[in-house]
Design a protein around this motif. Structure first.
Motif, PDB file in Angstrom:
ATOM      1  N   ASN A 173      -7.870  15.811  13.337  1.00  0.00           N
ATOM      2  CA  ASN A 173      -6.492  16.066  12.907  1.00  0.00           C
ATOM      3  C   ASN A 173      -5.715  14.770  12.679  1.00  0.00           C
ATOM      4  O   ASN A 173      -4.954  14.649  11.737  1.00  0.00           O
ATOM      5  CB  ASN A 173      -5.770  17.004  13.877  1.00  0.00           C
ATOM      6  CG  ASN A 173      -5.876  16.524  15.321  1.00  0.00           C
ATOM      7  OD1 ASN A 173      -6.720  15.685  15.642  1.00  0.00           O
ATOM      8  ND2 ASN A 173      -5.026  17.039  16.179  1.00  0.00           N
ATOM      9  N   VAL A 174      -5.968  13.796  13.568  1.00  0.00           N
ATOM     10  CA  VAL A 174      -5.305  12.498  13.416  1.00  0.00           C
ATOM     11  C   VAL A 174      -5.796  11.824  12.135  1.00  0.00           C
ATOM     12  O   VAL A 174      -5.017  11.327  11.330  1.00  0.00           O
ATOM     13  CB  VAL A 174      -5.571  11.571  14.629  1.00  0.00           C
ATOM     14  CG1 VAL A 174      -5.000  10.184  14.370  1.00  0.00           C
ATOM     15  CG2 VAL A 174      -4.978  12.171  15.890  1.00  0.00           C
ATOM     16  N   PHE A 175      -7.098  11.842  11.955  1.00  0.00           N
ATOM     17  CA  PHE A 175      -7.673  11.190  10.785  1.00  0.00           C
ATOM     18  C   PHE A 175      -7.140  11.824   9.489  1.00  0.00           C
ATOM     19  O   PHE A 175      -6.667  11.134   8.596  1.00  0.00           O
ATOM     20  CB  PHE A 175      -9.211  11.282  10.818  1.00  0.00           C
ATOM     21  CG  PHE A 175      -9.850  10.559   9.678  1.00  0.00           C
ATOM     22  CD1 PHE A 175      -9.985   9.181   9.709  1.00  0.00           C
ATOM     23  CD2 PHE A 175     -10.305  11.245   8.559  1.00  0.00           C
ATOM     24  CE1 PHE A 175     -10.563   8.496   8.638  1.00  0.00           C
ATOM     25  CE2 PHE A 175     -10.879  10.563   7.486  1.00  0.00           C
ATOM     26  CZ  PHE A 175     -11.002   9.187   7.535  1.00  0.00           C
ATOM     27  N   GLY A 176      -7.211  13.142   9.411  1.00  0.00           N
ATOM     28  CA  GLY A 176      -6.777  13.847   8.206  1.00  0.00           C
ATOM     29  C   GLY A 176      -5.312  13.616   7.893  1.00  0.00           C
ATOM     30  O   GLY A 176      -4.934  13.368   6.746  1.00  0.00           O
ATOM     31  N   ALA A 177      -4.487  13.667   8.922  1.00  0.00           N
ATOM     32  CA  ALA A 177      -3.044  13.504   8.727  1.00  0.00           C
ATOM     33  C   ALA A 177      -2.728  12.073   8.316  1.00  0.00           C
ATOM     34  O   ALA A 177      -1.849  11.833   7.486  1.00  0.00           O
ATOM     35  CB  ALA A 177      -2.305  13.856  10.014  1.00  0.00           C
ATOM     36  N   THR A 178      -3.464  11.118   8.898  1.00  0.00           N
ATOM     37  CA  THR A 178      -3.187   9.714   8.604  1.00  0.00           C
ATOM     38  C   THR A 178      -3.655   9.335   7.208  1.00  0.00           C
ATOM     39  O   THR A 178      -2.967   8.630   6.471  1.00  0.00           O
ATOM     40  CB  THR A 178      -3.844   8.807   9.657  1.00  0.00           C
ATOM     41  OG1 THR A 178      -3.483   9.280  10.960  1.00  0.00           O
ATOM     42  CG2 THR A 178      -3.398   7.377   9.508  1.00  0.00           C
ATOM     43  N   VAL A 179      -4.824   9.829   6.851  1.00  0.00           N
ATOM     44  CA  VAL A 179      -5.379   9.508   5.540  1.00  0.00           C
ATOM     45  C   VAL A 179      -4.459  10.052   4.436  1.00  0.00           C
ATOM     46  O   VAL A 179      -4.308   9.453   3.374  1.00  0.00           O
ATOM     47  CB  VAL A 179      -6.843  10.051   5.448  1.00  0.00           C
ATOM     48  CG1 VAL A 179      -6.916  11.383   4.755  1.00  0.00           C
ATOM     49  CG2 VAL A 179      -7.747   9.037   4.795  1.00  0.00           C
ATOM     50  N   ALA A 180      -3.799  11.147   4.718  1.00  0.00           N
ATOM     51  CA  ALA A 180      -2.948  11.793   3.721  1.00  0.00           C
ATOM     52  C   ALA A 180      -1.706  10.974   3.364  1.00  0.00           C
ATOM     53  O   ALA A 180      -1.119  11.170   2.299  1.00  0.00           O
ATOM     54  CB  ALA A 180      -2.535  13.180   4.215  1.00  0.00           C
ATOM     55  N   ILE A 181      -1.316  10.065   4.240  1.00  0.00           N
ATOM     56  CA  ILE A 181      -0.099   9.291   3.943  1.00  0.00           C
ATOM     57  C   ILE A 181      -0.377   8.061   3.068  1.00  0.00           C
ATOM     58  O   ILE A 181       0.542   7.444   2.541  1.00  0.00           O
ATOM     59  CB  ILE A 181       0.647   8.829   5.233  1.00  0.00           C
ATOM     60  CG1 ILE A 181      -0.149   7.756   5.986  1.00  0.00           C
ATOM     61  CG2 ILE A 181       0.960  10.005   6.141  1.00  0.00           C
ATOM     62  CD1 ILE A 181       0.625   7.181   7.171  1.00  0.00           C
ATOM     63  N   LEU A 182      -1.647   7.715   2.893  1.00  0.00           N
ATOM     64  CA  LEU A 182      -1.984   6.494   2.158  1.00  0.00           C
ATOM     65  C   LEU A 182      -1.466   6.447   0.710  1.00  0.00           C
ATOM     66  O   LEU A 182      -0.863   5.445   0.314  1.00  0.00           O
ATOM     67  CB  LEU A 182      -3.504   6.259   2.169  1.00  0.00           C
ATOM     68  CG  LEU A 182      -4.141   5.970   3.535  1.00  0.00           C
ATOM     69  CD1 LEU A 182      -5.667   5.913   3.396  1.00  0.00           C
ATOM     70  CD2 LEU A 182      -3.632   4.662   4.107  1.00  0.00           C
ATOM     71  N   PRO A 183      -1.684   7.491  -0.084  1.00  0.00           N
ATOM     72  CA  PRO A 183      -1.249   7.381  -1.487  1.00  0.00           C
ATOM     73  C   PRO A 183       0.242   7.139  -1.649  1.00  0.00           C
ATOM     74  O   PRO A 183       0.649   6.264  -2.404  1.00  0.00           O
ATOM     75  CB  PRO A 183      -1.638   8.738  -2.093  1.00  0.00           C
ATOM     76  CG  PRO A 183      -2.680   9.284  -1.206  1.00  0.00           C
ATOM     77  CD  PRO A 183      -2.375   8.772   0.164  1.00  0.00           C
ATOM     78  N   ARG A 184       1.066   7.915  -0.896  1.00  0.00           N
ATOM     79  CA  ARG A 184       2.520   7.737  -1.058  1.00  0.00           C
ATOM     80  C   ARG A 184       2.953   6.365  -0.556  1.00  0.00           C
ATOM     81  O   ARG A 184       3.827   5.736  -1.115  1.00  0.00           O
ATOM     82  CB  ARG A 184       3.295   8.836  -0.306  1.00  0.00           C
ATOM     83  CG  ARG A 184       3.107  10.245  -0.844  1.00  0.00           C
ATOM     84  CD  ARG A 184       3.736  10.452  -2.218  1.00  0.00           C
ATOM     85  NE  ARG A 184       2.908   9.937  -3.315  1.00  0.00           N
ATOM     86  CZ  ARG A 184       1.851  10.572  -3.813  1.00  0.00           C
ATOM     87  NH1 ARG A 184       1.488  11.737  -3.353  1.00  0.00           N
ATOM     88  NH2 ARG A 184       1.150  10.038  -4.795  1.00  0.00           N
ATOM     89  N   TRP A 185       2.320   5.904   0.534  1.00  0.00           N
ATOM     90  CA  TRP A 185       2.670   4.591   1.070  1.00  0.00           C
ATOM     91  C   TRP A 185       2.402   3.520   0.022  1.00  0.00           C
ATOM     92  O   TRP A 185       3.265   2.686  -0.274  1.00  0.00           O
ATOM     93  CB  TRP A 185       1.865   4.263   2.350  1.00  0.00           C
ATOM     94  CG  TRP A 185       2.344   2.972   2.955  1.00  0.00           C
ATOM     95  CD1 TRP A 185       3.303   2.824   3.912  1.00  0.00           C
ATOM     96  CD2 TRP A 185       1.958   1.638   2.567  1.00  0.00           C
ATOM     97  NE1 TRP A 185       3.526   1.483   4.149  1.00  0.00           N
ATOM     98  CE2 TRP A 185       2.721   0.732   3.336  1.00  0.00           C
ATOM     99  CE3 TRP A 185       1.046   1.130   1.640  1.00  0.00           C
ATOM    100  CZ2 TRP A 185       2.591  -0.651   3.224  1.00  0.00           C
ATOM    101  CZ3 TRP A 185       0.921  -0.253   1.515  1.00  0.00           C
ATOM    102  CH2 TRP A 185       1.686  -1.121   2.311  1.00  0.00           C
ATOM    103  N   LEU A 186       1.204   3.552  -0.553  1.00  0.00           N
ATOM    104  CA  LEU A 186       0.841   2.510  -1.512  1.00  0.00           C
ATOM    105  C   LEU A 186       1.728   2.581  -2.754  1.00  0.00           C
ATOM    106  O   LEU A 186       2.191   1.563  -3.256  1.00  0.00           O
ATOM    107  CB  LEU A 186      -0.638   2.617  -1.914  1.00  0.00           C
ATOM    108  CG  LEU A 186      -1.108   1.445  -2.782  1.00  0.00           C
ATOM    109  CD1 LEU A 186      -1.042   0.118  -2.042  1.00  0.00           C
ATOM    110  CD2 LEU A 186      -2.514   1.664  -3.318  1.00  0.00           C
ATOM    111  N   GLU A 187       1.978   3.790  -3.216  1.00  0.00           N
ATOM    112  CA  GLU A 187       2.830   3.968  -4.397  1.00  0.00           C
ATOM    113  C   GLU A 187       4.204   3.333  -4.160  1.00  0.00           C
ATOM    114  O   GLU A 187       4.716   2.578  -4.980  1.00  0.00           O
ATOM    115  CB  GLU A 187       2.983   5.466  -4.685  1.00  0.00           C
ATOM    116  CG  GLU A 187       3.705   5.788  -5.958  1.00  0.00           C
ATOM    117  CD  GLU A 187       3.782   7.290  -6.191  1.00  0.00           C
ATOM    118  OE1 GLU A 187       3.287   7.732  -7.223  1.00  0.00           O
ATOM    119  OE2 GLU A 187       4.303   8.009  -5.304  1.00  0.00           O
TER     120      GLU A 187
END
Ligand SMILES: [Fe+2]
Ligand SMILES: [Fe+2]
Length: 134
Positions: free
Chosen positions: A102-116
């Motif tokens: 759950n931690v991994f999935g939730a964390t990975v999901a924030i990457l695109p918006r962060w980078l954008e």
């Protein structure tokens, strides 16, 4: 074909071809990590993609920070703080990939918006400083 979670757009352009090339590569690595993490063999596939992201993030951020220091960019501290946030996120991912999904999935999901946000914000700000200085 793997789904692209994040796409490079002209609004991300820094006007410097070499920098834009590195940013495209970051996007590519993040897309690959996201695609692999949701696949059936997610763990193993994601593991190598995460290692690539970790290495690439370190290399690119360090290079950018050296450049900012070299030209005495006044926004250095704020920009570096954003990089620190991303480096911490990648460290969280590395720590959680084998345990809490759950931690991994939730964390990975924030990457695109962060980078954008980072590419369109902080990185373009630095690019604008470089061109105004020339
Ligand atoms: Fe940056
Ligand atoms: Fe950058």
């Amino acid at each position: 074909m793997e789904r692209a979670y994040l796409q490079w757009t002209p609004e991300m352009s820094t006007g410097k071809a070499a920098v834009d090339e590195q940013h495209r590569k970051l996007i590519e690595v993040i897309n690959r990590l996201l695609a692999r993490s949701t696949g059936p063999d997610g763990r193993n596939e994601a593991f190598s993609a995460l290692k690539d992201l970790d290495e690439y993030v370190r290399e690119h951020f360090a290079q950018e920070e050296r450049h900012m220091l070299a030209v005495r960019f006044p926004g250095y501290a704020a920009h570096k703080a954003e990089h620190d946030e991303m480096r911490a996120t990648v460290a969280t991912l590395r720590a959680s990939i084998r345990s809490a999904e759950n931690v991994f999935g939730a964390t990975v999901a924030i990457l695109p918006r962060w980078l954008e946000r980072h590419l369109m914000g902080a990185d373009r700000e630095f690019a604008a400083f470089l061109s105004s200085d020339a």
